[in-house]
Scaffold this motif. Structure first.
Motif, PDB file in Angstrom:
ATOM      1  N   SER A  38       8.386   4.787   2.657  1.00  0.00           N
ATOM      2  CA  SER A  38       8.396   5.837   3.845  1.00  0.00           C
ATOM      3  C   SER A  38       6.822   6.471   3.918  1.00  0.00           C
ATOM      4  N   LEU A  39       6.024   6.393   2.877  1.00  0.00           N
ATOM      5  CA  LEU A  39       4.525   6.915   2.801  1.00  0.00           C
ATOM      6  C   LEU A  39       3.706   5.927   3.690  1.00  0.00           C
ATOM      7  N   ARG A  40       4.076   4.876   4.132  1.00  0.00           N
ATOM      8  CA  ARG A  40       3.147   4.091   5.065  1.00  0.00           C
ATOM      9  C   ARG A  40       3.104   4.719   6.340  1.00  0.00           C
ATOM     10  N   LEU A  41       3.975   5.569   6.682  1.00  0.00           N
ATOM     11  CA  LEU A  41       4.005   6.483   7.847  1.00  0.00           C
ATOM     12  C   LEU A  41       3.380   7.710   7.660  1.00  0.00           C
ATOM     13  N   LYS A  42       2.397   7.974   8.670  1.00  0.00           N
ATOM     14  CA  LYS A  42       1.848   9.257   8.792  1.00  0.00           C
ATOM     15  C   LYS A  42       2.883  10.520   8.598  1.00  0.00           C
ATOM     16  N   LYS A  43       3.759  10.329   9.326  1.00  0.00           N
ATOM     17  CA  LYS A  43       4.838  11.573   9.461  1.00  0.00           C
ATOM     18  C   LYS A  43       5.393  12.038   8.245  1.00  0.00           C
ATOM     19  N   PHE A  44       5.964  10.868   7.377  1.00  0.00           N
ATOM     20  CA  PHE A  44       6.195  11.127   5.941  1.00  0.00           C
ATOM     21  C   PHE A  44       5.092  11.524   4.916  1.00  0.00           C
ATOM     22  N   ARG A  45       3.982  11.066   5.168  1.00  0.00           N
ATOM     23  CA  ARG A  45       2.878  11.391   4.526  1.00  0.00           C
ATOM     24  C   ARG A  45       2.537  12.997   4.604  1.00  0.00           C
ATOM     25  N   GLN A  46       2.627  13.368   5.821  1.00  0.00           N
ATOM     26  CA  GLN A  46       2.719  14.778   6.168  1.00  0.00           C
ATOM     27  C   GLN A  46       3.669  15.608   5.689  1.00  0.00           C
ATOM     28  N   LYS A  47       5.008  15.075   5.856  1.00  0.00           N
ATOM     29  CA  LYS A  47       6.009  15.767   5.205  1.00  0.00           C
ATOM     30  C   LYS A  47       6.035  16.046   3.859  1.00  0.00           C
ATOM     31  N   TYR A  48       5.528  15.107   3.152  1.00  0.00           N
ATOM     32  CA  TYR A  48       5.543  15.162   1.417  1.00  0.00           C
ATOM     33  C   TYR A  48       4.298  15.597   1.036  1.00  0.00           C
ATOM     34  N   ASP A  49       3.326  15.503   1.956  1.00  0.00           N
ATOM     35  CA  ASP A  49       1.893  15.878   1.560  1.00  0.00           C
ATOM     36  C   ASP A  49       1.351  14.839   0.463  1.00  0.00           C
ATOM     37  N   ASN A  50       1.830  13.783   0.535  1.00  0.00           N
ATOM     38  CA  ASN A  50       1.417  12.557  -0.512  1.00  0.00           C
ATOM     39  C   ASN A  50       0.947  11.343   0.117  1.00  0.00           C
ATOM     40  N   PHE A  51       0.488  10.568  -0.837  1.00  0.00           N
ATOM     41  CA  PHE A  51       0.036   9.148   0.004  1.00  0.00           C
ATOM     42  C   PHE A  51      -0.076   8.249  -1.375  1.00  0.00           C
ATOM     43  N   VAL A  52       0.065   7.185  -0.922  1.00  0.00           N
ATOM     44  CA  VAL A  52       0.198   5.691  -1.942  1.00  0.00           C
ATOM     45  C   VAL A  52      -1.210   5.071  -2.290  1.00  0.00           C
ATOM     46  N   VAL A  53      -1.482   4.857  -3.723  1.00  0.00           N
ATOM     47  CA  VAL A  53      -2.801   4.072  -4.063  1.00  0.00           C
ATOM     48  C   VAL A  53      -2.070   2.835  -4.765  1.00  0.00           C
ATOM     49  N   GLU A  54      -2.536   1.680  -4.491  1.00  0.00           N
ATOM     50  CA  GLU A  54      -1.854   0.538  -5.255  1.00  0.00           C
ATOM     51  C   GLU A  54      -2.894  -0.506  -5.568  1.00  0.00           C
ATOM     52  N   GLY A  55      -2.606  -0.879  -6.857  1.00  0.00           N
ATOM     53  CA  GLY A  55      -3.491  -2.056  -7.222  1.00  0.00           C
ATOM     54  C   GLY A  55      -4.047  -1.673  -8.579  1.00  0.00           C
ATOM     55  N   ASP A  56      -4.411  -2.632  -9.479  1.00  0.00           N
ATOM     56  CA  ASP A  56      -4.781  -2.522 -10.853  1.00  0.00           C
ATOM     57  C   ASP A  56      -5.982  -1.779 -10.818  1.00  0.00           C
ATOM     58  N   LYS A  57      -7.036  -1.999 -10.095  1.00  0.00           N
ATOM     59  CA  LYS A  57      -8.385  -1.616 -10.458  1.00  0.00           C
ATOM     60  C   LYS A  57      -8.468  -0.109  -9.633  1.00  0.00           C
ATOM     61  N   ILE A  58      -7.603  -0.036  -8.630  1.00  0.00           N
ATOM     62  CA  ILE A  58      -7.973   1.279  -7.885  1.00  0.00           C
ATOM     63  C   ILE A  58      -7.115   2.475  -8.510  1.00  0.00           C
ATOM     64  N   VAL A  59      -5.910   2.170  -8.974  1.00  0.00           N
ATOM     65  CA  VAL A  59      -5.144   3.020  -9.783  1.00  0.00           C
ATOM     66  C   VAL A  59      -5.847   3.329 -11.160  1.00  0.00           C
ATOM     67  N   ARG A  60      -6.370   2.393 -11.647  1.00  0.00           N
ATOM     68  CA  ARG A  60      -7.231   2.759 -13.115  1.00  0.00           C
ATOM     69  C   ARG A  60      -8.344   3.632 -12.517  1.00  0.00           C
ATOM     70  N   GLU A  61      -9.139   3.348 -11.545  1.00  0.00           N
ATOM     71  CA  GLU A  61     -10.073   4.615 -11.323  1.00  0.00           C
ATOM     72  C   GLU A  61      -9.625   5.804 -10.958  1.00  0.00           C
ATOM     73  N   LEU A  62      -8.416   5.691 -10.202  1.00  0.00           N
ATOM     74  CA  LEU A  62      -7.726   7.131  -9.773  1.00  0.00           C
ATOM     75  C   LEU A  62      -7.480   7.771 -11.000  1.00  0.00           C
ATOM     76  N   LEU A  63      -6.849   7.054 -12.282  1.00  0.00           N
ATOM     77  CA  LEU A  63      -6.494   7.951 -13.270  1.00  0.00           C
ATOM     78  C   LEU A  63      -7.666   8.389 -14.100  1.00  0.00           C
ATOM     79  N   GLN A  64      -8.833   7.572 -14.033  1.00  0.00           N
ATOM     80  CA  GLN A  64     -10.149   8.079 -14.795  1.00  0.00           C
ATOM     81  C   GLN A  64     -10.766   9.070 -14.115  1.00  0.00           C
ATOM     82  N   GLN A  65     -10.795   8.828 -12.803  1.00  0.00           N
ATOM     83  CA  GLN A  65     -11.881   9.909 -12.188  1.00  0.00           C
ATOM     84  C   GLN A  65     -10.980  11.173 -11.593  1.00  0.00           C
TER      85      GLN A  65
END
Lengths: 254, 254
Positions: B13-40
């Motif tokens: 559901s988080l692919r849609l803006k209305k659900f991102r706004q409702k839950y105040d969340n978003f999605v980050v996907e992929g080996d490298k980018i999730v690794r950077e996210l967890l580190q930074q």
């Protein structure tokens, strides 16, 4: 005349490379880009399907334009937001061996994979008057609909062909090759000849070792000190380097 | 622990803006980018779902990582080619009014629509050490998954906020605003202050009349004489102008 089911199936099949190769055709969609196609390259066009209201705004051309109902045009469309006109166009085979590469600045793309990047690089070449874009055989297909759409009509004007770097160098032994790399000479400071081949590598892995060995110079767009990004997008790096090279060449003339 | 049907439905559901706004969340996907996210930015992370074999290669972090079967990760993925890790991340609200805009070069985007362009511009900002990107409220949502993926991790480092140009000017009355236009001063020749706001307009229509009136300078990337292209892609123009401005600023220091 309405499109038959087979017509629609045929147009939609052209989203896939194997059918584009089988029929030697590709698809161009949208008001502005089909208009440019008819004005600049009418001889490439096999057929055009358009909404009734679209046709009268065209300047007169020889190509036969078939008007089709909106629902059918949407069915045939490869786009998310279907447009007013779809053209079926014959693939072009340019003989790059006749191009005067040693008197021009050209772009060589090695194994570029993203169709948006190839389309954008054609648009960059068009903007900066860079006449030729050569691609390694493993690069994304020029006739991929995403390339054509992202090029915004540049595919009508920029010369495009498939060739390997070794084939190019065999024909033009003295042609300067500038490899775009992560850590090379700062493109703003490097003194480079105005003509040559600007080589850009694959989005993930960059240029191959073979291409790097074949290059005369290695150039880069330096990051800010302490910048977080690991790399620039391939099309952005191409845009910056072309802008800088063309600005220097212009400066020499004035 | 396997994902429940509701978990998968929620992530998708988080692919849609209305659900991102409702839950105040978003999605980050992929080996490298999730690794950077967890580190930074581990403090931004709500949950991470990853393949069993992905986890052990991570450096230790506080975030709880749930391992899930490959088929389930693919089901939850928003990507065409599902990856090894998906993170659910809390949206961040930066207070741009505290940013020292008059001491920095920042980017202002007016009604930019293409998520790939916004992601690429964040990556450009990250590369050139441009700390802030401000967007008009009608621009594409930063937390659109295509923006996040195209930014290649730049959303973790570049400051981002929504604001109108008039709000920015009200708080910083003397801030120089450079409007990117089709026919303005050649960016290579223009003498511009190192700090200010570089304004870029919508892909189709450019900057609004209001923004143009508010600008102190109008700059452009000149085309070659007789070039066929009508315009450069917004992200390409941004990349070239940022490169040139940063090169000039660097030159003043050395």
């Amino acid at each position: 005349m309405p499109l038959s089911k087979n017509d629609i199936k045929y147009i939609k099949s052209l989203r896939l490379k194997k059918f584009r190769q089988k029929y030697d055709n590709f698809v161009v969609e949208g008001d502005k880009i089909v208009r440019e196609l008819l004005q600049q390259r009418p001889e490439w066009v096999e057929s055009v399907y358009a909404l009734d209201e679209w046709v009268p705004t065209l300047s007169p051309v020889q190509t036969k334009i078939e008007t089709v109902p909106r629902a059918q045009l949407s069915q045939a469309s490869l786009l998310k937001t279907p447009n007013q006109a779809i053209a079926i166009v014959r693939q072009q085979r340019a003989d790059w061996k006749k191009w005067p590469l040693s008197e021009q600045l050209s772009i060589y793309l090695e194994d570029l994979q993203d169709p948006g990047n190839l389309g954008t690089i054609l648009r960059i070449a068009d903007w900066f008057g860079i006449p030729n874009v050569l691609c390694s055989p493993q690069s994304v297909d020029l006739y991929n609909p995403k390339v054509i759409q992202a090029s915004m009509g540049a595919f009508l004007r920029v010369h495009y062909a498939e060739a390997t770097l070794s084939e190019i160098q065999e024909l033009h032994p003295g042609l300067p090759v500038f490899a775009t790399v992560m850590e090379g000479e700062n493109v703003f400071q490097a003194e480079l000849p105005a003509n040559g081949l600007l080589a850009i590598g694959n989005e993930g892995s960059g240029l191959s070792d073979d291409a790097l060995q074949r290059a005369d110079r290695k150039i880069s767009v330096p990051p800010a000190r302490g910048a977080g990004a690991e790399s620039l997008n391939a099309a952005i790096a191409t845009g910056i380097i072309c802008a800088v090279l063309k600005n220097k060449a212009g400066g020499q003339l004035s």
